[in-house]
Write a protein that holds these residues in place. Structure first.
Motif, PDB file in Angstrom:
ATOM      1  N   GLY A 260     -14.267  33.001  -9.403  1.00  0.00           N
ATOM      2  CA  GLY A 260     -15.147  31.840  -9.473  1.00  0.00           C
ATOM      3  C   GLY A 260     -14.970  30.959 -10.686  1.00  0.00           C
ATOM      4  N   ILE A 263     -12.167  28.355 -10.371  1.00  0.00           N
ATOM      5  CA  ILE A 263     -12.500  27.281  -9.431  1.00  0.00           C
ATOM      6  C   ILE A 263     -13.535  26.350 -10.041  1.00  0.00           C
ATOM      7  CG2 ILE A 263     -13.396  26.759  -7.121  1.00  0.00           C
ATOM      8  CD1 ILE A 263     -12.437  29.557  -6.269  1.00  0.00           C
ATOM      9  N   SER A 264     -14.522  26.936 -10.736  1.00  0.00           N
ATOM     10  CA  SER A 264     -15.564  26.128 -11.375  1.00  0.00           C
ATOM     11  C   SER A 264     -14.977  25.184 -12.416  1.00  0.00           C
ATOM     12  CB  SER A 264     -16.599  27.044 -12.035  1.00  0.00           C
ATOM     13  OG  SER A 264     -17.584  26.301 -12.697  1.00  0.00           O
ATOM     14  N   ILE A 272     -19.134  23.792  -6.967  1.00  0.00           N
ATOM     15  CA  ILE A 272     -18.833  25.169  -6.545  1.00  0.00           C
ATOM     16  C   ILE A 272     -20.067  25.821  -5.918  1.00  0.00           C
ATOM     17  CG2 ILE A 272     -19.363  26.420  -8.681  1.00  0.00           C
ATOM     18  CD1 ILE A 272     -16.868  28.091  -8.186  1.00  0.00           C
ATOM     19  N   GLU A 312     -23.148  30.478 -11.395  1.00  0.00           N
ATOM     20  CA  GLU A 312     -23.135  29.053 -11.731  1.00  0.00           C
ATOM     21  C   GLU A 312     -24.537  28.538 -12.027  1.00  0.00           C
ATOM     22  OE1 GLU A 312     -20.520  27.223 -12.372  1.00  0.00           O
ATOM     23  OE2 GLU A 312     -19.246  28.943 -11.901  1.00  0.00           O
TER      24      GLU A 312
END
Length: 382
Positions: A260, A263-264, A272, A312
């Motif tokens: 993650g 990608i964030s 995301i 997130e």
């Protein structure tokens, strides 16, 4: 995956991440011995439910004061104090000689783990700010990894043959690993924040993040409690596959959290969260096909989608302008825990009055609502 390599190669990042694993090791080891405690004390399911509520009560009562304590003590030192406190109380529920002592022990256990949870999320947020490195999602992956370690450790139950000894070994191993790494984070303090007077402008983003946290934790809790029953009673899956949904969910949850952060860093935290909601929604669509293979794959997509949302939320909540990182994280954590506890209960009520299929349709509607909120948050940040 870069963030995972970062954690494994640098003790400054591994130390806080290991505390995430520790929380799940403490909780998981206690959970596998709940039937033993119930039998030893001669209590029924209703009594057990009240005792477990005391654990939740401990979590909730610490939330309002946690941020002030963390800011006063220092976030690094607070994280270590949380580890010490939970290490001291983790054995108490298994040692409780009677029902009332069990309730008191679980209250202390809940308060300790709740405080530690807020402290370590704040700690990771502050390290990310200082080092300009993203590893929140991978750190949460260590929480999932802790659950896997507990599952593997459960095979030792017949070998050890003593719940207190098993928990004692787990606590000692976890404690000494944390003791070795504490020097790498204990002196970290939260960066001073220029506070602004309370206003709806400040509260609105936190409220929206809290709603997302409530829904996503509720959905996760529902999957944990109801996935096997759905596969058994609705999908009519073979007996050997009724646990496959939760297994698929857990595996993709762990993998997704390790991926993650990268990608964030590319698409940003709001996007995301939206992507995770979209993936989770697709998973619910597959689950609602009521086909064994597709439903299990659907639970896997659920795990992948939800894996990136909660980390997130903590990252965003810890960076709200004009709000202490510990206060933002405490608000989101509190909202999430309420959802995790109430979600399965509400789902059960809906299933009882309508059907389990309708309940999972409601979950699909909830995650689509989260997707809509992310569009609103994205516009507000532009």
């Amino acid at each position: 995956m870069r963030s995972l390599l970062l954690i494994l190669s640098n003790p400054r990042y591994f130390g806080p991440s290991w505390i995430f694993a520790s929380v799940n090791i403490w909780f998981g080891t206690w959970a596998i011995y709940i039937p033993s405690v119930k039998e030893k004390l001669g209590i029924d399911n209703a009594d057990l439910g009240i005792a477990l509520f005391c654990l939740s009560l401990g979590v909730f009562t610490i939330f309002p004061m946690a941020s002030k304590l963390i800011n006063r003590i220092g976030v690094g030192r607070a994280s270590w104090i949380g580890v010490v406190c939970v290490s001291l109380v983790a054995l108490l529920p298994l040692l409780a000689p009677n029902y009332y002592m069990l309730m008191g022990a679980l209250y202390l256990f809940g308060a300790g783990t709740g405080f530690t949870d807020i402290a370590i999320n704040t700690l990771v947020t502050e390290i990310e700010k200082e080092d300009k490195q993203n590893f929140m999602s991978a750190a949460h992956g260590f929480f999932s990894l802790g659950g896997i370690l507990v599952g593997l450790g459960s095979f030792l139950i017949p070998v050890i043959g003593n719940p207190v000894l098993h928990m004692g070994i787990s606590v000692m191993v976890v404690f000494f690993i944390n003791f070795y790494f504490k020097k790498h984070y204990i002196n970290i303090v939260a960066a001073p924040v220029e506070k602004e007077p309370f206003s709806l402008r400040l509260f609105r983003p936190l409220l929206l993040l809290g709603i997302i946290g409530f829904i996503c934790y509720a959905c996760e809790g529902a999957i944990v409690d109801w996935s096997a029953l759905y596969l058994k009673e609705v999908v009519l899956a073979p007996e050997m596959l009724i646990g496959a949904g939760f297994l698929a969910f857990s595996i993709t949850m762990t993998i997704g959290r390790f991926l993650g952060d990268g990608i964030s860093a590319i698409i940003g935290p709001i996007k995301i969260v939206g992507l995770g909601a979209l993936i989770a929604a697709f998973g619910y669509v597959l689950i609602l096909t009521q086909h064994t293979t597709w439903s299990i794959i659907g639970f896997a997509f659920n795990g992948l989608g939800f894996s990136v949302i909660v980390p997130e939320l903590f990252r965003i909540g810890g960076n709200v302008k004009g709000v202490d990182s510990s206060q933002g994280i405490a608000f989101i954590a509190g909202s999430g825990y309420i959802g995790f506890l109430l979600g399965p209960v509400v789902l059960g009520f809906v299933a009882e009055t309508t059907s389990l299929v309708y309940s999972f349709s409601v979950l699909l509607g909830c995650i689509l609502f989260v997707l809509g909120i992310t569009f609103f948050l994205g516009k507000k940040r532009k």
